[in-house]
Design an enzyme around this catalytic site. Structure first.
Site, PDB file in Angstrom:
ATOM      1  N   CYS A 149       0.817  -1.205   0.000  1.00 18.08           N
ATOM      2  CA  CYS A 149       0.000   0.000   0.000  1.00 18.08           C
ATOM      3  C   CYS A 149       0.855   1.261   0.000  1.00 18.08           C
ATOM      4  O   CYS A 149       1.996   1.253   0.442  1.00 18.08           O
ATOM      5  CB  CYS A 149      -0.885   0.027   1.229  1.00 18.08           C
ATOM      6  SG  CYS A 149      -1.809  -1.469   1.481  1.00 18.08           S
ATOM      7  N   ARG A 192       4.845   0.014  -6.295  1.00 18.34           N
ATOM      8  CA  ARG A 192       4.741  -0.885  -5.141  1.00 18.34           C
ATOM      9  C   ARG A 192       3.665  -1.958  -5.348  1.00 18.34           C
ATOM     10  O   ARG A 192       3.618  -2.924  -4.607  1.00 18.34           O
ATOM     11  CB  ARG A 192       4.367  -0.068  -3.891  1.00 18.34           C
ATOM     12  CG  ARG A 192       5.429   0.927  -3.493  1.00 18.34           C
ATOM     13  CD  ARG A 192       4.850   2.004  -2.621  1.00 18.34           C
ATOM     14  NE  ARG A 192       4.494   1.536  -1.307  1.00 18.34           N
ATOM     15  CZ  ARG A 192       5.244   1.699  -0.225  1.00 18.34           C
ATOM     16  NH1 ARG A 192       6.386   2.318  -0.316  1.00 18.34           N
ATOM     17  NH2 ARG A 192       4.848   1.267   0.940  1.00 18.34           N
ATOM     18  N   TRP A 216      -3.058  -2.499  -1.463  1.00 20.52           N
ATOM     19  CA  TRP A 216      -2.695  -3.846  -1.919  1.00 20.52           C
ATOM     20  C   TRP A 216      -3.384  -4.775  -0.932  1.00 20.52           C
ATOM     21  O   TRP A 216      -3.003  -4.858   0.220  1.00 20.52           O
ATOM     22  CB  TRP A 216      -1.177  -4.002  -1.879  1.00 20.52           C
ATOM     23  CG  TRP A 216      -0.666  -5.222  -2.564  1.00 20.52           C
ATOM     24  CD1 TRP A 216      -0.566  -5.439  -3.904  1.00 20.52           C
ATOM     25  CD2 TRP A 216      -0.140  -6.397  -1.934  1.00 20.52           C
ATOM     26  NE1 TRP A 216      -0.026  -6.677  -4.150  1.00 20.52           N
ATOM     27  CE2 TRP A 216       0.251  -7.293  -2.962  1.00 20.52           C
ATOM     28  CE3 TRP A 216       0.033  -6.799  -0.621  1.00 20.52           C
ATOM     29  CZ2 TRP A 216       0.797  -8.540  -2.716  1.00 20.52           C
ATOM     30  CZ3 TRP A 216       0.590  -8.053  -0.379  1.00 20.52           C
ATOM     31  CH2 TRP A 216       0.960  -8.902  -1.420  1.00 20.52           C
ATOM     32  N   ASN A 219      -1.317   1.786   6.243  1.00 19.88           N
ATOM     33  CA  ASN A 219      -0.473   0.706   5.710  1.00 19.88           C
ATOM     34  C   ASN A 219      -0.136  -0.211   6.864  1.00 19.88           C
ATOM     35  O   ASN A 219       0.155   0.266   7.956  1.00 19.88           O
ATOM     36  CB  ASN A 219       0.840   1.250   5.135  1.00 19.88           C
ATOM     37  CG  ASN A 219       0.635   1.934   3.801  1.00 19.88           C
ATOM     38  OD1 ASN A 219      -0.479   2.021   3.312  1.00 19.88           O
ATOM     39  ND2 ASN A 219       1.728   2.426   3.239  1.00 19.88           N
ATOM     40  N   GLY A 220      -0.090  -1.513   6.609  1.00 28.09           N
ATOM     41  CA  GLY A 220       0.260  -2.454   7.669  1.00 28.09           C
ATOM     42  C   GLY A 220      -0.921  -3.333   8.001  1.00 28.09           C
ATOM     43  O   GLY A 220      -1.901  -3.406   7.246  1.00 28.09           O
ATOM     44  N   GLU A 227      16.399 -24.268  -9.000  1.00 24.41           N
ATOM     45  CA  GLU A 227      16.007 -22.871  -8.872  1.00 24.41           C
ATOM     46  C   GLU A 227      17.202 -21.950  -9.188  1.00 24.41           C
ATOM     47  O   GLU A 227      17.053 -20.950  -9.886  1.00 24.41           O
ATOM     48  CB  GLU A 227      15.450 -22.613  -7.458  1.00 24.41           C
ATOM     49  CG  GLU A 227      15.094 -21.174  -7.133  1.00 24.41           C
ATOM     50  CD  GLU A 227      14.099 -20.527  -8.081  1.00 24.41           C
ATOM     51  OE1 GLU A 227      13.502 -21.211  -8.924  1.00 24.41           O
ATOM     52  OE2 GLU A 227      13.953 -19.301  -7.983  1.00 24.41           O
ATOM     53  N   LYS A 242      17.300 -19.278 -12.321  1.00 26.46           N
ATOM     54  CA  LYS A 242      17.595 -17.858 -12.088  1.00 26.46           C
ATOM     55  C   LYS A 242      18.703 -17.395 -13.024  1.00 26.46           C
ATOM     56  O   LYS A 242      18.624 -16.349 -13.645  1.00 26.46           O
ATOM     57  CB  LYS A 242      18.027 -17.699 -10.632  1.00 26.46           C
ATOM     58  CG  LYS A 242      17.496 -16.620  -9.802  1.00 26.46           C
ATOM     59  CD  LYS A 242      16.091 -16.587  -9.353  1.00 26.46           C
ATOM     60  CE  LYS A 242      15.030 -16.997 -10.296  1.00 26.46           C
ATOM     61  NZ  LYS A 242      13.741 -17.193  -9.717  1.00 26.46           N
ATOM     62  N   GLU A 297      17.597 -17.315 -16.725  1.00 21.87           N
ATOM     63  CA  GLU A 297      16.560 -16.317 -16.944  1.00 21.87           C
ATOM     64  C   GLU A 297      17.139 -14.917 -17.165  1.00 21.87           C
ATOM     65  O   GLU A 297      16.684 -14.192 -18.035  1.00 21.87           O
ATOM     66  CB  GLU A 297      15.682 -16.332 -15.682  1.00 21.87           C
ATOM     67  CG  GLU A 297      14.335 -15.763 -15.818  1.00 21.87           C
ATOM     68  CD  GLU A 297      13.517 -15.932 -14.524  1.00 21.87           C
ATOM     69  OE1 GLU A 297      14.069 -16.336 -13.477  1.00 21.87           O
ATOM     70  OE2 GLU A 297      12.311 -15.638 -14.576  1.00 21.87           O
ATOM     71  N   HIS A 357      25.191 -40.874 -15.253  1.00 23.20           N
ATOM     72  CA  HIS A 357      24.354 -41.629 -16.194  1.00 23.20           C
ATOM     73  C   HIS A 357      24.236 -40.904 -17.535  1.00 23.20           C
ATOM     74  O   HIS A 357      23.309 -41.151 -18.293  1.00 23.20           O
ATOM     75  CB  HIS A 357      22.988 -41.899 -15.572  1.00 23.20           C
ATOM     76  CG  HIS A 357      23.072 -42.740 -14.334  1.00 23.20           C
ATOM     77  ND1 HIS A 357      23.370 -44.081 -14.364  1.00 23.20           N
ATOM     78  CD2 HIS A 357      22.977 -42.417 -13.028  1.00 23.20           C
ATOM     79  CE1 HIS A 357      23.416 -44.560 -13.127  1.00 23.20           C
ATOM     80  NE2 HIS A 357      23.190 -43.557 -12.291  1.00 23.20           N
ATOM     81  N   LYS A 398       6.334 -10.983 -16.273  1.00 19.85           N
ATOM     82  CA  LYS A 398       6.172 -11.236 -14.844  1.00 19.85           C
ATOM     83  C   LYS A 398       5.011 -12.185 -14.573  1.00 19.85           C
ATOM     84  O   LYS A 398       5.091 -13.071 -13.758  1.00 19.85           O
ATOM     85  CB  LYS A 398       5.972  -9.907 -14.096  1.00 19.85           C
ATOM     86  CG  LYS A 398       5.891 -10.061 -12.580  1.00 19.85           C
ATOM     87  CD  LYS A 398       7.196 -10.603 -12.010  1.00 19.85           C
ATOM     88  CE  LYS A 398       7.108 -10.946 -10.549  1.00 19.85           C
ATOM     89  NZ  LYS A 398       8.204 -11.855 -10.139  1.00 19.85           N
TER      90      LYS A 398
HETATM   91  O1  M6R Z   1       3.155 -16.018 -10.624  1.00 18.69           O
HETATM   92  P1  M6R Z   1       3.575 -17.454 -10.609  1.00 18.69           P
HETATM   93  O2  M6R Z   1       4.287 -17.831  -9.346  1.00 18.69           O
HETATM   94  O3  M6R Z   1       2.482 -18.406 -10.925  1.00 18.69           O
HETATM   95  O4  M6R Z   1       4.640 -17.570 -11.781  1.00 18.69           O
HETATM   96  C1  M6R Z   1       5.183 -18.809 -12.131  1.00 18.69           C
HETATM   97  C2  M6R Z   1       6.377 -18.644 -13.029  1.00 18.69           C
HETATM   98  O5  M6R Z   1       6.016 -18.010 -14.221  1.00 18.69           O
HETATM   99  C3  M6R Z   1       7.490 -17.837 -12.336  1.00 18.69           C
HETATM  100  O6  M6R Z   1       7.867 -18.394 -11.126  1.00 18.69           O
HETATM  101  C4  M6R Z   1       8.733 -17.742 -13.240  1.00 18.69           C
HETATM  102  O7  M6R Z   1       9.301 -19.008 -13.379  1.00 18.69           O
HETATM  103  C5  M6R Z   1       9.720 -16.734 -12.658  1.00 18.69           C
HETATM  104  N1  M6R Z   1       9.993 -15.718 -13.626  1.00 18.69           N
HETATM  105  C6  M6R Z   1      11.007 -17.335 -12.263  1.00 18.69           C
HETATM  106  O8  M6R Z   1      11.898 -16.404 -11.756  1.00 18.69           O
END
Ligand code: M6R
Length: 610
Positions: free
Chosen positions: A2, A27, A74, A100-101, A483, A487, A490, A506, A605
């Protein structure tokens, strides 16, 4: 999260408030509103959606006046809607409040106020503050606010105006940021500096327990008990763009650094007297739980990696068979789903089309649906029977960081909560887990200290010169390796693969040759020896190995070329800590290669197409 803006002076408040709120849009928010005193009474205008929606509404309900407060919300308590949008007010509209909070004791306060005859029009915790102001009104705005805040538990930044004393704007802060902008003949409040930078660079930063009373020409600072405070203003020298990122160069780095706070917030209020308590959020009973014969974790990308940890945690703690699927595959493999299935969707945004489609299919087949999401009122949350919110706050960078660690916390809470219900673990074991969970924010913070970060940065700068890189690990470390690898791919566009360390031999071992970088995770005590053997296999082929391990583990330190140590923790929780250096590694590798950290190519996103 918020945003708050407040103005008192001689200019029209409306445009200043809207302008300030627009500077807080980064935000994340789902509704917005203004309250402005027009010389006779307080006018309100609120709208679900974006600021553009609020502006459209304002075309038909003009709010003139030189004193006002504004808010972008939010959603936390209650869905995004016009009614739940701030400012909130009392029945006679004598007060307007933005907040906020979270007010933790709002339910009991609300009950007391209802018993006294107050009528609530929103589902928010904030509305209790407006009603308390009217209930406790004693003829002085300052002393009434002081009385009210004494009754509040939780975190708050408040902006308050009242028709009784329209020459004042009152602000209070406890554990939620608030700044006071000092102008000439006008003063402002805001939850973040960008909102006021256009009007003034002189600000007071409020501390927890501080209160400020603003008139057009004066700012009086005091503690909430009335003790006066002497404080110098500080001069802001940054520009708006920097300030939105709190001085960080990128949202991703800011969000990596927000993890201790996000973990703490996700735990907050969910551990009571040493036990996990999700009974306010979940309606799953012991009988329901006994009835589930399987659990399905379904998610995409980073959230899927959190689901992999979820499988491990739930199977270990609760002893119910768990499957984990990437959402885009789930529907097409004809999974066995019925009313004895608990389907857990994990999604930061709550809008991912693949996850939503899988959820709907499981629902159609009779599964009970539990959503772990970061966005209240998102589609996934609305479709679910049960919701656990991760309180990571809005995540702006495409590469997910704080949402992931918060998802892990949610999964641990769920596992422990179910284990308590089914009595599948000893009380002593449960207590050990709970105690260690509470240590994680501080341990995560220690990984963000400059000397730790600099070390990771220097490895990333060197290793990112290679065109391909491997991550290996066993058990939970394998999930974290996936993960870390995602990262890196990506945002740095370096080819990378994550392998279960024991699986390399293997096939993939054929790719290991002189100087190939390998990041080896070893945080699981029972697997440490085996992982070290796998590290030796890649070392024997000339690989350059960066190990990630708990401080106490000496074996890997003898085998790896370089070592990143994470604080000692229980094996179960190591992923929360081990992933942090990997996030930083990807961040600095991306910087080294000169790519756009927050908006990597080809990615969005929120992925709302299947
Ligand atoms: O909003 P979501 O958590 O459902 O998104 C899932 C994936 O698209 C998301 O985690 C994506 O893999 C990220 N960009 C990874 O950093």
């Amino acid at each position: 999260m918020c945003g708050i803006v407040g103005y008192i002076g001689s200019q029209e408040a409306q445009s200043i408030l809207l302008d300030g709120l627009s500077k807080l849009e980064y935000r994340g928010y789902d509704s917005a509103g203004l309250a402005i005193y027009n010389g006779e009474n307080i006018g309100f205008c609120k709208s679900q959606g974006r600021l553009a929606d609020l502006k459209q509404k304002l075309e038909t309900c003009l709010l003139p006046g030189n004193l006002g407060i504004g808010h972008t919300r939010w959603a936390t308590h209650g869905k995004p809607s016009d009614e739940n949008a701030h400012p909130h007010t009392d029945e006679q509209k004598m007060f307007a409040v933005v907040h906020n909070g979270i007010i933790e004791n709002y339910a009991e306060l609300k009950e007391e106020l209802i018993a006294k005859g107050h009528v609530f029009t929103s589902e928010t915790d904030t509305e209790v503050i407006a009603k308390l102001l009217s209930d406790h009104w004693d003829g002085s705005l300052v002393s009434t606010v002081q009385k009210v805040v004494q009754e509040l538990r939780g975190a708050y930044a408040l902006g308050i105006i009242s028709e009784y004393e329209p020459d004042k704007l009152v602000a209070v802060r406890l554990a939620s940021p608030l700044v006071i902008g000092v102008g000439k003949g006008e003063n402002m409040i805001a939850s973040d500096i960008p909102a006021i930078l256009k009007y003034t660079r002189d600000v007071y930063l409020l501390d927890d327990g501080d209160m400020a009373v603003l008139t057009p020409d004066h700012v009086q600072l005091m503690r909430v008990d009335g003790t006066p405070i002497e404080r110098e203003t500080i001069q802001i020298t940054w520009d708006v763009k920097q300030a939105e990122k709190d001085g960080y160069d990128h949202f991703m780095l800011k969000e990596i650094n927000e993890q201790p706070r996000a973990i703490r917030d996700t735990l907050a209020g969910r551990i009571k007297k040493g036990r996990v308590d999700l009974s306010n959020e979940l309606s799953i009973s012991k009988e329901d739980l006994k009835n589930f014969e399987r659990i399905h974790f379904v998610a995409c990308g980073t959230a899927y990696h959190a689901g992999m940890i979820g499988k491990y945690v739930l199977e270990k703690l609760v002893r119910i068979p768990v499957e984990v699927d990437v959402a885009s595959e789930y529907r097409y493999r004809e999974p066995i789903v019925n009313e004895r299935t608990l389907f857990v969707a994990i999604s930061q945004s709550g809008e991912t089309a693949d996850t939503l489609a899988a959820l709907k299919e499981a629902k159609r087949q009779g599964a009970r649906i539990l959503a772990i999401t970061n966005v209240v009122g998102s589609s996934v949350a609305r479709e679910a029977d049960e919701v656990i919110i991760t309180w990571a706050g809005p995540e702006i960078a495409v590469a997910s960081t704080k949402a992931y660690t918060s998802q892990l916390i949610a999964v641990y809470l769920l596992g422990i909560y179910f284990a308590q219900m089914l009595e599948t673990q000893s009380e002593q074991q449960l207590q050990t887990w709970v105690e260690e969970l509470l240590q994680l924010p501080d341990k995560a913070a220690s990984l963000l200290q400059p000397e730790q970060v600099e070390k990771v940065e220097s490895y990333a700068r060197e290793m990112s010169k290679h065109s391909s890189l491997f991550f290996i690990g066993r058990g939970l470390d394998y999930a974290v390796a996936l993960e870390g690898s995602l990262k890196l791919k990506e945002i740095s566009y370096i080819h990378s693969e994550a392998y279960a360390a024991g699986e390399l031999k293997h096939g993939t071992l054929a790719l290991i040759e002189e100087d190939v970088p390998v990041i080896a995770l070893s945080t699981q005590k029972v697997l440490a020896e085996k992982t070290v053997s796998n590290v030796q296999e890649v070392k024997a082929r000339g690989a350059y190995v960066l190990g990630v391990t708990n401080e106490a583990d000496a074996e890997l330190s003898k085998t790896a070329d370089e070592l990143i140590s994470i604080p000692a923790t229980l094996d179960l929780f190591a992923p929360v800590l081990a992933v942090i250096p990997l996030q930083l590694f990807a961040y600095y590798a991306c910087l080294q290669r000169g790519f756009d950290v927050d908006k990597p190519r080809n990615l969005a996103k929120s992925v709302t197409v299947e």
